[in-house]
Scaffold this motif. Structure first.
Motif, short mmCIF file in Angstrom:
data_model
loop_
_atom_site.label_atom_id
_atom_site.label_comp_id
_atom_site.label_asym_id
_atom_site.label_seq_id
_atom_site.Cartn_x
_atom_site.Cartn_y
_atom_site.Cartn_z
N ASN A 57 -15.78 4.70 -2.61
CA ASN A 57 -16.90 5.63 -2.44
C ASN A 57 -17.76 5.27 -1.23
N ALA A 58 -17.40 5.83 -0.07
CA ALA A 58 -18.22 5.75 1.14
C ALA A 58 -18.64 4.32 1.48
N ILE A 59 -17.65 3.42 1.60
CA ILE A 59 -17.97 2.02 1.88
C ILE A 59 -17.97 1.75 3.38
N ASN A 60 -18.75 0.75 3.76
CA ASN A 60 -18.89 0.34 5.16
C ASN A 60 -18.74 -1.18 5.26
N PHE A 61 -17.96 -1.63 6.22
CA PHE A 61 -17.85 -3.07 6.47
C PHE A 61 -17.17 -3.29 7.81
N GLU A 113 -12.01 -20.34 -5.28
CA GLU A 113 -11.29 -20.11 -4.03
C GLU A 113 -12.19 -19.39 -3.03
N VAL A 114 -12.90 -18.38 -3.50
CA VAL A 114 -13.81 -17.63 -2.64
C VAL A 114 -14.86 -18.56 -2.05
N SER A 115 -15.44 -19.42 -2.88
CA SER A 115 -16.47 -20.36 -2.42
C SER A 115 -15.91 -21.34 -1.40
N ASN A 116 -14.67 -21.80 -1.63
CA ASN A 116 -14.07 -22.83 -0.78
C ASN A 116 -13.62 -22.31 0.57
N VAL A 117 -13.24 -21.04 0.63
CA VAL A 117 -12.54 -20.54 1.82
C VAL A 117 -13.33 -19.52 2.62
N ALA A 118 -14.04 -18.62 1.96
CA ALA A 118 -14.59 -17.44 2.63
C ALA A 118 -15.84 -17.75 3.45
N ASP A 119 -15.89 -17.18 4.66
CA ASP A 119 -17.13 -17.17 5.44
C ASP A 119 -18.08 -16.10 4.92
N ARG A 120 -17.49 -14.97 4.52
CA ARG A 120 -18.27 -13.85 3.99
C ARG A 120 -17.60 -13.27 2.76
N ILE A 121 -18.39 -12.59 1.96
CA ILE A 121 -17.90 -11.92 0.75
C ILE A 121 -18.21 -10.43 0.87
N ALA A 149 -22.41 -5.76 -2.49
CA ALA A 149 -22.97 -6.90 -1.77
C ALA A 149 -22.04 -7.28 -0.64
N CYS A 150 -22.61 -7.75 0.46
CA CYS A 150 -21.81 -8.18 1.60
C CYS A 150 -22.61 -9.22 2.37
N GLY A 151 -21.98 -10.38 2.60
CA GLY A 151 -22.67 -11.42 3.36
C GLY A 151 -22.09 -12.79 3.07
N LEU A 164 -26.20 -15.81 -2.79
CA LEU A 164 -26.70 -16.57 -3.94
C LEU A 164 -28.22 -16.63 -3.92
N ALA A 165 -28.78 -16.85 -2.75
CA ALA A 165 -30.24 -16.89 -2.64
C ALA A 165 -30.85 -15.51 -2.88
N GLN A 166 -30.24 -14.49 -2.32
CA GLN A 166 -30.77 -13.13 -2.43
C GLN A 166 -30.83 -12.65 -3.88
N TYR A 167 -29.77 -12.97 -4.64
CA TYR A 167 -29.68 -12.47 -6.02
C TYR A 167 -30.00 -13.54 -7.05
N GLN A 168 -30.49 -14.70 -6.59
CA GLN A 168 -30.88 -15.80 -7.47
C GLN A 168 -29.75 -16.15 -8.44
#
Length: 231
Positions: free
Chosen positions: A21-25, A188-196, A206-208, A214-218
């Motif tokens: 649905n109308a995604i941007n990245f 795996e996501v935490s260990n490898v990814a620069d962005r999610i 969410a994107c970043g 983690l900080a943004q969404y506590q």
């Protein structure tokens, strides 16, 4: 960094159901991005649209080159190796598909770097799941792509196999290759990814960088973040 892909308002319907649905990245050169979300969130459809094998119903995808299909390596959830052919014969066949000239020395170096040299004469379909996953990445990267797209590359593997795949993704990044991978493994996501890029019900929620999210969404960790944003 050079921008490889820019997707704007990307949308896909199946009958009356909007699955994306109308995604941007964007995807930039040399970065590793995790595409995460619940089953049915639209991840695989998004990958299909990026690869040009699924036509979007709306929106645009801008690529860094008109010949992007020759510059992208892809491993979907299962790679159809040729039955009755050995590991090295499968690599030779895929090299021919990519118009890559592969000497015997180059073949052995490639297989050795993925710990597959000792099984080069074995039928590919007889390999363990972890070995098949590694072989899939071998054939995915034969043509030295700028971008590699992996759909759940470590699914079904034990801890050692998961670590091997993660190290391979890190190795691609060290060579300047951009990697987009879909995963349900939050470690795996935490260990490898620069962005999610997190999807839920067809939308990007969410994107970043994961520390920023983690900080943004506590959230305490990526698993907690996932549960908060995919209710």
């Amino acid at each position: 960094m050079k921008k490889l892909i820019s997707a704007c308002n990307l949308t896909k319907y199946y009958k009356d159901c909007c699955v994306v649905n109308a995604i941007n990245f964007e995807i930039e050169e040399g970065e590793t991005i995790a595409l995460i979300g619940s089953n049915g969130a639209g991840k695989t459809t998004t990958i299909g649209m990026l690869l040009g094998i699924i036509a979007q119903d709306d929106g645009t995808i801008n690529y860094w080159t008109p010949n992007y299909k020759k510059e992208i390596g892809t491993q979907l959830q299962s790679t159809p190796f040729f039955e009755g052919f050995s590991v090295e014969d499968n690599v030779k066949l895929f090299a021919a598909f990519y118009n890559v000239v592969l000497s015997n020395k180059m073949m052995e170096e490639k297989l050795a770097s993925f710990d597959l040299l000792h099984v080069k004469k074995m039928p590919a379909i007889k390999l363990s799941l972890g070995q098949q996953k590694r072989l899939a990445i071998v054939v995915t990267t034969l043509h030295n792509p700028k971008l590699v797209i992996l759909d759940e590359p470590s699914a079904g593997l034990d801890l050692r196999g998961q670590k091997e795949i993660q190290n391979m993704m890190k190795g691609l990044k060290e060579k300047g290759v951009a990697v987009l991978f879909a995963s349900h493994d939050m470690a795996e996501v935490s260990n490898v990814a620069d962005r999610i890029i997190m999807m839920n019900k067809g939308k990007v929620v969410a994107c970043g960088a994961h520390h920023d999210l983690l900080a943004q969404y506590q959230a305490q960790n990526v698993e907690d973040l996932f549960l908060k944003l995919t209710k």
